[in-house]
Design a protein around this motif. Structure first.
Motif, PDB file in Angstrom:
ATOM      1  N   VAL A 384       0.859  -1.189   0.000  1.00  0.00           N
ATOM      2  CA  VAL A 384       0.000   0.000   0.000  1.00  0.00           C
ATOM      3  C   VAL A 384       0.892   1.234   0.000  1.00  0.00           C
ATOM      4  N   GLU A 385       0.524   2.190  -0.858  1.00  0.00           N
ATOM      5  CA  GLU A 385       1.333   3.394  -1.024  1.00  0.00           C
ATOM      6  C   GLU A 385       0.505   4.631  -0.691  1.00  0.00           C
ATOM      7  N   ALA A 410       6.022  -1.171  10.678  1.00  0.00           N
ATOM      8  CA  ALA A 410       7.014  -2.180  10.284  1.00  0.00           C
ATOM      9  C   ALA A 410       7.216  -2.163   8.773  1.00  0.00           C
ATOM     10  N   ASP A 411       8.474  -2.199   8.370  1.00  0.00           N
ATOM     11  CA  ASP A 411       8.863  -2.284   6.962  1.00  0.00           C
ATOM     12  C   ASP A 411       8.383  -1.104   6.118  1.00  0.00           C
ATOM     13  N   ILE A 412       8.139   0.051   6.734  1.00  0.00           N
ATOM     14  CA  ILE A 412       7.764   1.218   5.936  1.00  0.00           C
ATOM     15  C   ILE A 412       8.993   1.716   5.204  1.00  0.00           C
ATOM     16  N   SER A 413       8.807   2.118   3.969  1.00  0.00           N
ATOM     17  CA  SER A 413       9.945   2.546   3.156  1.00  0.00           C
ATOM     18  C   SER A 413       9.573   3.776   2.351  1.00  0.00           C
ATOM     19  N   ILE A 414      10.594   4.479   1.900  1.00  0.00           N
ATOM     20  CA  ILE A 414      10.417   5.662   1.056  1.00  0.00           C
ATOM     21  C   ILE A 414      10.721   5.258  -0.374  1.00  0.00           C
ATOM     22  N   SER A 433       6.739   9.559  -1.468  1.00  0.00           N
ATOM     23  CA  SER A 433       5.922   8.351  -1.602  1.00  0.00           C
ATOM     24  C   SER A 433       6.372   7.338  -0.562  1.00  0.00           C
ATOM     25  N   LEU A 434       5.438   6.963   0.328  1.00  0.00           N
ATOM     26  CA  LEU A 434       5.719   5.977   1.370  1.00  0.00           C
ATOM     27  C   LEU A 434       4.913   4.714   1.095  1.00  0.00           C
ATOM     28  N   ALA A 435       5.530   3.577   1.367  1.00  0.00           N
ATOM     29  CA  ALA A 435       4.855   2.300   1.084  1.00  0.00           C
ATOM     30  C   ALA A 435       5.138   1.309   2.204  1.00  0.00           C
ATOM     31  N   VAL A 436       4.156   0.425   2.439  1.00  0.00           N
ATOM     32  CA  VAL A 436       4.314  -0.690   3.389  1.00  0.00           C
ATOM     33  C   VAL A 436       3.803  -1.954   2.716  1.00  0.00           C
ATOM     34  N   PRO A 437       4.374  -3.121   3.053  1.00  0.00           N
ATOM     35  CA  PRO A 437       3.851  -4.376   2.496  1.00  0.00           C
ATOM     36  C   PRO A 437       2.413  -4.607   2.967  1.00  0.00           C
ATOM     37  N   HIS A 438       1.721  -5.513   2.266  1.00  0.00           N
ATOM     38  CA  HIS A 438       0.365  -5.860   2.683  1.00  0.00           C
ATOM     39  C   HIS A 438       0.384  -6.368   4.121  1.00  0.00           C
TER      40      HIS A 438
END
Length: 470
Positions: A384-385, A410-414, A433-438
């Motif tokens: 999800v972004e 957890a596991d949030i990334s740019i 833009s920030l994204a995390v796994p499902h």
């Protein structure tokens, strides 16, 4: 039919002018303050020197390669020595106005209108213009005789010389005023070459004419009729406020006498009715009539009266600063330890201390995070972004490199750029833009964005919301 009505015509004629005719308008007589020397006169000139050295000298101070004190409205930057103030910092202006108001209330409650007598620009410039007038035209009696004379070559020359000096000083004042908003080292040659902008010409002319008119012509009329402070000062006075007062119990009844004469045997008081206290007053009042709203607490009448008392070999203090105008004096401790003085002092110290601490510890950069209003979130193969706009303001006078990091999940990334460089006193927008796994989590989650300046290492953290599908 309507009955005819007789019409009576009352003639209007001008009333005859007789010796008993009283005019409802009286022209305000011109005040010719007499020169005086003494303790309060010296303090007054000390304050004049201090205030004018600051006013005329501050724009010429340099800090590095720029003007140390510059209110650059066009660039929306205020430079205060090593500090840069932006429109986002306008709450400092509100704090400064509150501190000034509390300081005025405090000083008034303690010692009356000291601001008016010793530091007010109107009083300061009036005294400077009077000093020029005395040097060119002479003291009180000479000036009165000169004004009473018919116009001639001599009188015209003296008046022209005085007004030329006044206008030159007013022009210097207008230039210094505009120099707080335009670098004065650029403003001075631009003025000589007639290359000022429209607003610079306006404020230069307005401030110059205002100084020339207020200090040269209006003078005490500004204090009497235009200044609101004189109207509400009584609300800040009490029985312990130090005001300039005449000791009527000692001075009355007044009367002339020879030096060394036993005036008490004749039933006279200490006042010899010389009227010098009235002649030296810059607003032209008689302090012997009691406290008046026109009094600016300059203390010149005290100097004049003490000088007369010394010549007559009487004790000083017939006119003096007295608590509430009472003949009995309150002790210094009871004068200072009053509820209103303590409250004003505490509020002044608290707000001024808070403002000073806040300005000294102002962060070197500011961060603001704004969500993309068009997209709440979007799902991709990686998870999800969420989209944001990162606003960075570099409050220093050198370029800064900033590194960005996200935390809180957890596991949030740019997924976008993770660093940027912002020029000196500039601002920049960075799409983020920030994204995390499902994940099994749903709804909104609180996250933090950390921005670190390199190589200084200062970090600013701001919180925002990350949305997940429900």
């Amino acid at each position: 039919m309507q009955a005819s009505r007789s019409k009576t015509v009352i003639p209007i004629v001008a009333a005859p002018v007789t010796e008993k005719t009283i005019s409802l308008y009286q022209k305000t007589p011109k005040v010719y303050p007499r020169s005086v020397s003494g303790y309060f006169k010296n303090w007054r000139w000390l304050m004049i020197w201090l205030t004018q050295i600051v006013f005329y000298g501050l724009p010429w101070l340099q800090y590095g390669e720029r003007q140390a004190f510059l209110l650059d409205i066009n660039a929306q930057r205020f430079y205060l020595f090593g500090m840069v103030i932006f429109p986002q910092d306008l709450f400092y202006l509100a704090l400064l106005l509150i501190v000034c108001a509390l300081g005025l209330f405090l000083f008034t409650a303690v010692a009356g209108r000291l601001w008016c007598g010793f530091s007010c620009p109107q009083s300061v410039y009036t005294e400077i213009f009077l000093w020029m007038e005395r040097r060119i035209e002479g003291d009180r009696m000479v000036r009165q005789k000169l004004d009473a004379q018919p116009w001639g070559v001599r009188k015209a020359g003296i008046k022209l010389g005085k007004h030329s000096v006044w206008m030159g000083f007013a022009i210097l004042t207008g230039l210094s005023f505009v120099g707080y908003f335009t670098p004065i080292r650029e403003l001075s040659p631009a003025l000589l070459q007639f290359q000022l902008s429209g607003w610079e010409w306006f404020w230069f002319g307005f401030y110059s004419i205002a100084t020339y008119g207020n200090a040269g012509f209006l003078r005490e009329q500004v204090c009497k009729h235009m200044c609101p402070y004189a109207r509400f000062q009584s609300a800040m006075f009490d029985d312990h406020t130090l005001i300039v007062a005449y000791d009527s119990a000692r001075g009355e009844p007044r009367g002339g006498r020879s030096k060394g004469q036993d005036y008490q045997a004749q039933g006279l008081g200490s006042c010899i009715d010389c009227n010098i206290c009235v002649q030296v007053c810059p607003v032209g009042i008689d302090i012997r009539q009691g406290l008046q709203y026109e009094c600016i607490s300059c203390g010149l009448c005290i100097d004049a009266c003490d000088e007369v008392m010394d010549k007559m070999q009487y004790p000083r203090g017939l006119i003096r600063f007295s608590a509430g105008g009472n003949t009995g004096e309150h002790g210094l401790l009871s004068h200072m330890l009053r509820p209103r003085v303590l409250i004003y002092s505490a509020l002044f110290a608290l707000i001024f201390g808070w403002m000073a601490y806040s300005m000294l510890h102002k962060p070197a950069f500011k961060v603001d995070i704004m969500r993309d209003r068009n997209i709440m979130y979007r799902e991709t193969d990686k998870g999800v972004e969420n989209l944001y706009q990162l606003h960075l303001l570099n409050a220093t006078e050198k370029p800064q490199h900033y590194r960005i990091r996200a935390s809180g999940m957890a596991d949030i990334s740019i997924e976008s750029e993770q660093s940027l460089t912002v020029g000196a006193t500039e601002e920049a927008l960075l799409p983020l833009s920030l994204a995390v796994p499902h994940t099994d989590k749903t709804g909104s989650q609180r996250i933090s964005i950390e921005v670190t300046a390199e190589p200084d290492g200062e970090t600013v953290t701001t919180d925002t919301t990350f949305y997940l599908p429900k």
